[in-house]
Motif scaffolding. Structure first.
Motif, PDB file in Angstrom:
ATOM      1  N   THR A 277      -9.681  -0.491   2.778  1.00 58.73           N
ATOM      2  CA  THR A 277      -8.363  -1.144   2.817  1.00 58.73           C
ATOM      3  C   THR A 277      -7.331  -0.367   2.011  1.00 58.73           C
ATOM      4  N   ALA A 278      -7.724   0.151   0.849  1.00 55.94           N
ATOM      5  CA  ALA A 278      -6.785   0.888  -0.002  1.00 55.94           C
ATOM      6  C   ALA A 278      -6.247   2.130   0.710  1.00 55.94           C
ATOM      7  N   GLN A 280      -6.191   2.571   4.031  1.00 53.24           N
ATOM      8  CA  GLN A 280      -5.351   2.077   5.126  1.00 53.24           C
ATOM      9  C   GLN A 280      -3.946   1.792   4.623  1.00 53.24           C
ATOM     10  N   ASP A 281      -3.860   1.083   3.497  1.00 52.81           N
ATOM     11  CA  ASP A 281      -2.544   0.710   2.947  1.00 52.81           C
ATOM     12  C   ASP A 281      -1.740   1.946   2.555  1.00 52.81           C
ATOM     13  N   LYS A 282      -2.416   2.951   1.983  1.00 52.63           N
ATOM     14  CA  LYS A 282      -1.693   4.157   1.570  1.00 52.63           C
ATOM     15  C   LYS A 282      -1.148   4.909   2.777  1.00 52.63           C
ATOM     16  N   GLY A 285       1.615   3.042   4.359  1.00 50.84           N
ATOM     17  CA  GLY A 285       2.789   3.089   3.492  1.00 50.84           C
ATOM     18  C   GLY A 285       3.601   4.358   3.644  1.00 50.84           C
ATOM     19  N   ALA A 292       4.096   1.323  11.110  1.00 50.60           N
ATOM     20  CA  ALA A 292       2.934   0.740  10.451  1.00 50.60           C
ATOM     21  C   ALA A 292       2.510  -0.556  11.136  1.00 50.60           C
ATOM     22  N   ARG A 296      -1.119  -1.417  12.931  1.00 46.88           N
ATOM     23  CA  ARG A 296      -1.912  -2.611  12.591  1.00 46.88           C
ATOM     24  C   ARG A 296      -2.204  -3.438  13.840  1.00 46.88           C
TER      25      ARG A 296
END
Length: 341
Positions: A277-278, A280-282, A285, A292, A296
């Motif tokens: 998840t980290a 993916q978020d980076k 971002g 984005a 998703r």
């Protein structure tokens, strides 16, 4: 409104496609001179892209030109064509013979392959060329190739010798003139190639790791497993120098933005399915809010994906990242990448 269209058009283009548009704007002679400066793989990629951008609209062309002009305004011209300039100055000052003597002592070692003609051959032709040669000759030749091409050649060689070739590449360091002379003999016997006899730094663990980065997951697992049976430490060292998808989390935002613009969105969606998840978020971002959100949505709509599909998609992205890193376009942090300070 026109500015919004321009930004959107620009965002959807890869760096290669932007370069292709610029190439199409040049005259034939100027474009040919640019192509002469590129590697065989770069010529192939750029040539393909030139066909793909023939239908772009004028707004997109203007946006690419604006970005190009903005980029070159920030760059200095010093160093461009420096080699030829220095050679000309020394020749005028010292005469041809003395100039060549001085140049032979001060010219930095070339980063180009000693057997350039191989870069213009396809993987199958090279694999057939070296099939009956000693494993060490195979390792030397594959070490000289672009890493992606080297991986393709390795794939076409018999499975039972692949691990031995990678092990030999990983343990190569400085190749002395005698070895290069033997390599010359082999190449001359094939197509009368001529190479330099100076000692050359090729191979090594990092080269083996880069070649492995371009192989398919199943092949990677099989080769590393075979090397592990003979030399566990060497296998671990190769593995430590391989860049994996999770390492992207340590790279800077600008580098990630450049990378994401250079990969196919469908491949990115599959690769992201298997990411933490980290990470993916980076990665998300580094995109616009709308882009984005689209990613998703596509990830959610995709449903379950086989692990092998995710691994191959991630490897495709890492291949692109490695190429951009080797070109100096981006900086990769983590295993096998640059140290960040």
């Amino acid at each position: 409104m026109a500015e919004e269209i321009s930004d959107e058009s620009l965002e959807n283009l890869t760096g290669t496609e932007k370069s292709a548009i610029l190439m199409m704007l040049l005259g034939e002679d100027e474009a040919a001179q640019v192509l002469q400066k590129l590697t065989p793989r770069e010529v192939q990629h750029l040539g393909t892209a030139m066909y793909s951008v023939t239908g772009v609209d004028q707004t997109t062309v203007n946006a690419v030109l604006d970005e190009f002009l903005e980029t070159i305004k920030k760059q200095t011209g010093i160093g461009l064509g420096a080699g030829q300039y220095i050679e000309n100055v020394l020749t005028k000052a010292l005469g041809d013979d003395k100039a060549q003597s001085v140049l032979g002592r001060i010219t930095p070692a070339s980063s180009e392959s000693q057997i350039d003609i191989l870069d213009w051959m396809d993987a199958r032709a090279i694999s057939e060329l070296i099939l009956d040669e000693h494993p060490q000759i195979k390792a030397l030749i594959i070490s000289y190739l672009d890493f992606g091409l080297g991986a393709d050649v390795l794939t076409l060689l018999p499975d039972d010798i692949q691990a031995d070739i990678v092990r030999r590449i990983a343990t190569l360091e400085t190749v002395e003139p005698g070895a290069i002379k033997e390599l010359e003999r082999v190449m001359k016997a094939k197509f009368a190639a001529n190479t330099s006899l100076r000692a050359s730094q090729i191979g090594g663990v990092k080269a083996a790791a880069k070649i492995m980065n371009f192989t398919k997951t199943e092949m990677e697992t099989r080769i590393l497993g075979a090397i592990k049976k003979e030399d566990r430490d060497l296998m671990a060292e190769i593995q430590d120098n391989m860049f994996v998808f999770e390492n992207l989390g340590g790279s800077d935002e600008r580098s990630l933005q450049t990378l994401l613009r250079s990969v196919d969105q469908d491949v990115l969606v599959i690769a992201m399915k298997g990411a933490e998840t980290a990470l993916q978020d980076k990665l998300l971002g580094c995109m616009s809010t709308r882009a984005a959100a689209n990613i998703r949505d596509e990830m959610e709509a995709l449903g379950p994906v086989r692990l092998t599909e995710v691994q191959e998609a991630q490897k495709q992205i890492i291949n692109v990242a490695r190429k951009l890193s080797d070109d100096g376009t981006i900086v990769l942090a983590g295993r096998g990448g640059e140290e960040m300070v």
